[in-house]
Structure formats: C-alpha cells, structure tokens
Write a protein that holds these residues in place. Structure first.
Motif, PDB file in Angstrom:
ATOM      1  N   ILE A  40       0.868  -1.176   0.000  1.00  0.00           N
ATOM      2  CA  ILE A  40       0.000   0.000   0.000  1.00  0.00           C
ATOM      3  C   ILE A  40       0.903   1.224   0.000  1.00  0.00           C
ATOM      4  O   ILE A  40       1.693   1.415   0.921  1.00  0.00           O
ATOM      5  CB  ILE A  40      -0.935   0.009   1.220  1.00  0.00           C
ATOM      6  N   LYS A  41       0.779   2.004  -1.074  1.00  0.00           N
ATOM      7  CA  LYS A  41       1.612   3.199  -1.237  1.00  0.00           C
ATOM      8  C   LYS A  41       0.704   4.424  -1.169  1.00  0.00           C
ATOM      9  O   LYS A  41      -0.265   4.522  -1.899  1.00  0.00           O
ATOM     10  CB  LYS A  41       2.346   3.158  -2.575  1.00  0.00           C
ATOM     11  N   HIS A  42       1.050   5.336  -0.279  1.00  0.00           N
ATOM     12  CA  HIS A  42       0.285   6.575  -0.129  1.00  0.00           C
ATOM     13  C   HIS A  42       0.977   7.697  -0.890  1.00  0.00           C
ATOM     14  O   HIS A  42       2.204   7.726  -0.994  1.00  0.00           O
ATOM     15  CB  HIS A  42       0.173   6.947   1.356  1.00  0.00           C
ATOM     16  N   ASN A  47      -1.662  10.000   8.227  1.00  0.00           N
ATOM     17  CA  ASN A  47      -1.691  10.458   9.623  1.00  0.00           C
ATOM     18  C   ASN A  47      -1.453   9.278  10.571  1.00  0.00           C
ATOM     19  O   ASN A  47      -1.475   8.111  10.160  1.00  0.00           O
ATOM     20  CB  ASN A  47      -2.993  11.196   9.934  1.00  0.00           C
ATOM     21  N   GLN A  48      -1.237   9.577  11.827  1.00  0.00           N
ATOM     22  CA  GLN A  48      -0.888   8.549  12.817  1.00  0.00           C
ATOM     23  C   GLN A  48      -1.986   7.498  12.959  1.00  0.00           C
ATOM     24  O   GLN A  48      -1.709   6.328  13.186  1.00  0.00           O
ATOM     25  CB  GLN A  48      -0.585   9.198  14.174  1.00  0.00           C
ATOM     26  N   MET A  54      -2.569   0.363   9.998  1.00  0.00           N
ATOM     27  CA  MET A  54      -1.731  -0.515   9.172  1.00  0.00           C
ATOM     28  C   MET A  54      -0.954  -1.500  10.058  1.00  0.00           C
ATOM     29  O   MET A  54      -0.913  -2.697   9.784  1.00  0.00           O
ATOM     30  CB  MET A  54      -0.754   0.307   8.332  1.00  0.00           C
ATOM     31  N   LYS A  55      -0.363  -0.984  11.115  1.00  0.00           N
ATOM     32  CA  LYS A  55       0.419  -1.837  12.022  1.00  0.00           C
ATOM     33  C   LYS A  55      -0.455  -2.888  12.689  1.00  0.00           C
ATOM     34  O   LYS A  55      -0.053  -4.049  12.795  1.00  0.00           O
ATOM     35  CB  LYS A  55       1.110  -0.985  13.089  1.00  0.00           C
ATOM     36  N   ARG A  56      -1.634  -2.492  13.143  1.00  0.00           N
ATOM     37  CA  ARG A  56      -2.551  -3.432  13.815  1.00  0.00           C
ATOM     38  C   ARG A  56      -2.984  -4.565  12.900  1.00  0.00           C
ATOM     39  O   ARG A  56      -3.339  -5.637  13.365  1.00  0.00           O
ATOM     40  CB  ARG A  56      -3.793  -2.709  14.306  1.00  0.00           C
ATOM     41  N   ASN A  57      -2.980  -4.303  11.607  1.00  0.00           N
ATOM     42  CA  ASN A  57      -3.425  -5.303  10.643  1.00  0.00           C
ATOM     43  C   ASN A  57      -2.275  -6.058   9.986  1.00  0.00           C
ATOM     44  O   ASN A  57      -2.458  -6.699   8.951  1.00  0.00           O
ATOM     45  CB  ASN A  57      -4.324  -4.645   9.591  1.00  0.00           C
TER      46      ASN A  57
END
Length: 87
Positions: A40-42, A47-48, A54-57
């Motif tokens: 996934i590229k933004h 934002n936090q 993302m980290k949680r998933n």
C-alpha cells in the motif's frame, strides 16, 4: 492440499502478470506477485491513525519500497479491502 492450490495460483499470477495496481483516494495498492507482497503506497505520509491501523493489521513499513506491505495471502487481500473501506 489447499496450500498447494494457493501456491499454484500464486505461481500462475506471477507468470501472467508480475504486478497489478489498484488506485484509491490518496494512493495505490500494488499486488506484487514477484516479491509475494501486497503493498500500500500513499501519495503523502498518512496520519498517525492510519499508520496505527496498518500496524494493527500486520502491515510493516518497507523503506526500500516506500510502502506498507504484507505477505500476499488471501487474508492480506481481505484485510487490505477492510483498511481501504475505513480510509
């Protein structure tokens, strides 16, 4: 047996098309079959709240690819769809 079918499907995708891209508002999702990663590229730094999501998933930041990525599995594809719905 299911794992063998999954690996065969990945190999077929790798041969047919090394990667696929899907755009979303603020970036894109890359199905990188060659690297066996969903990325996934933004367009700009998220934002936090999004970073925590993302980290949680299970996604990890890959500086070399400038993308959040996870191993390309059916679960990762489902999780990516859920993440994009909440953005």
């Amino acid at each position: 047996e299911a794992r063998i079918k999954e690996l065969e499907a990945k190999e077929q995708n790798r041969q047919d098309e090394p990667e696929k891209e899907f755009l979303f508002n603020g970036g894109k999702v890359v199905m990188n079959y060659e690297a066996d990663r969903i990325q996934i590229k933004h367009d700009s730094r998220p934002n936090q709240e999004v970073i925590t999501l993302m980290k949680r998933n299970g996604f990890k930041w890959a500086p070399s690819n400038q993308a959040w990525q996870s191993q390309l599995t059916a679960n990762a594809i489902y999780t990516t769809k859920q993440i994009l719905k909440s953005l």
